[in-house]
Write a protein that holds these residues in place. Structure first.
Motif, PDB file in Angstrom:
ATOM      1  N   PHE A   1     -16.066  46.398  23.277  1.00  0.00           N
ATOM      2  CA  PHE A   1     -15.074  47.595  22.781  1.00  0.00           C
ATOM      3  C   PHE A   1     -14.440  48.014  23.990  1.00  0.00           C
ATOM      4  O   PHE A   1     -13.832  48.854  24.108  1.00  0.00           O
ATOM      5  N   ALA A   2     -14.985  47.371  25.631  1.00  0.00           N
ATOM      6  CA  ALA A   2     -14.195  48.072  26.571  1.00  0.00           C
ATOM      7  C   ALA A   2     -14.503  46.937  27.763  1.00  0.00           C
ATOM      8  O   ALA A   2     -15.586  46.472  27.774  1.00  0.00           O
ATOM      9  N   THR A   3     -13.573  46.652  28.628  1.00  0.00           N
ATOM     10  CA  THR A   3     -13.506  46.065  29.760  1.00  0.00           C
ATOM     11  C   THR A   3     -13.311  46.902  30.946  1.00  0.00           C
ATOM     12  O   THR A   3     -12.471  47.769  30.839  1.00  0.00           O
ATOM     13  N   ILE A   4     -14.084  46.876  32.027  1.00  0.00           N
ATOM     14  CA  ILE A   4     -14.039  47.571  33.167  1.00  0.00           C
ATOM     15  C   ILE A   4     -13.426  46.536  34.222  1.00  0.00           C
ATOM     16  O   ILE A   4     -14.340  45.551  34.812  1.00  0.00           O
ATOM     17  N   TYR A   5     -12.570  47.043  34.892  1.00  0.00           N
ATOM     18  CA  TYR A   5     -12.036  46.327  36.459  1.00  0.00           C
ATOM     19  C   TYR A   5     -12.390  47.421  37.475  1.00  0.00           C
ATOM     20  O   TYR A   5     -12.035  48.562  37.261  1.00  0.00           O
TER      21      TYR A   5
END
Length: 247
Positions: free
Chosen positions: A46-50
């Motif tokens: 549900f989320a991708t963190i860069y």
């Protein structure tokens, strides 16, 4: 420019989820175990963190399509009566400061979902081949310790003496700061290679905690290869010892 960018695929509605961290570490025990459970339960991203704190690189897939180094949040609902959020990825923060800042930012995100507990997964490196991996633990309070002893987790007094490095340690420490029941589970491993045998032992503990039964066939097959490797290493060590004695 923002130091951290979060891209949401969705914003799931979750009830008191358990937060499980399974990033790379010693022997990749925690990552292997956590990824296995997430995939077995058909978790959804549900989320991708860069972040600038990740290694400055992109990874390529089979079609040479690039993906910036990242961590991801995945969720699954109603596992043994509870929801779960998994933190997954192929890297951790590349500096001490980055480790702490990332853990704070990620914890703030998952605290927004009202997490009820934290489980971090890691490896306990011995530097020696391990026949029967044990699972060790470190907790934020004695009540959790008693519960996990019932699942087969061992708690040698004050061990590991050097503490717990990386995200597995920081998340548990932050959990204590915020009053969130937390535990770090560590699988005993030589640390020389991806240790599926130790990961399988860890999965056994987590199945008890989550009250689920999973098909362990794939992990079992890979664990048998670890047994073969262990036997070969011991054979080589034995030969070296004999040569040393003769020489």
């Amino acid at each position: 420019m923002e130091k951290t960018i979060v891209i949401y695929d969705s914003r799931p509605s979750l009830k008191d989820p358990l937060f499980i961290e399974c990033l790379p570490g010693i022997g990749n025990v925690g990552k292997t175990a956590g990824d296995f459970i997430a995939d077995s339960l058909n978790a959804e991203r549900f989320a991708t963190i860069y972040s600038e704190h990740f290694p400055p690189q992109v990874l390529l897939d089979d079609d040479n399509i690039v993906e910036l180094a990242n961590n991801q949040l995945w969720y699954v609902k109603d596992v043994g009566g509870r929801d779960i959020i998994f933190l997954r990825g192929d890297c951790q923060g590349s500096t001490q400061e980055g480790q702490f800042e990332l853990c704070v930012e990620i914890l703030n995100i998952v605290m927004g979902y009202g997490i009820s507990g934290i489980i971090t997964l890691g490896g306990y490196g011995t530097g020696q081949m391990v026949d029967v991996p044990r699972i060790f633990g470190a907790v934020t309070d004695l009540k959790i310790k008693k519960e996990y002893k019932g699942y087969g987790v061992e708690f040698p007094p004050g061990d590991p003496a050097a503490g717990i490095i990386g995200a597995s340690g920081v998340f548990v420490g932050l959990g204590k700061v915020h009053g969130i029941p937390s535990i770090c589970i560590m699988g005993e491993t030589s640390g020389y290679f991806v240790d599926h045998k130790s990961a399988m032992a860890m999965v056994g503990v987590l199945m008890k905690k989550l009250d689920v039964e999973l098909d362990l066939t794939d992990l079992q097959d890979k664990s048998e290869k670890i047994d073969e490797l262990t036997a070969k290493v011991k054979e080589i060590d034995g030969r070296n010892q004999d040569l040393g004695y003769i020489g």
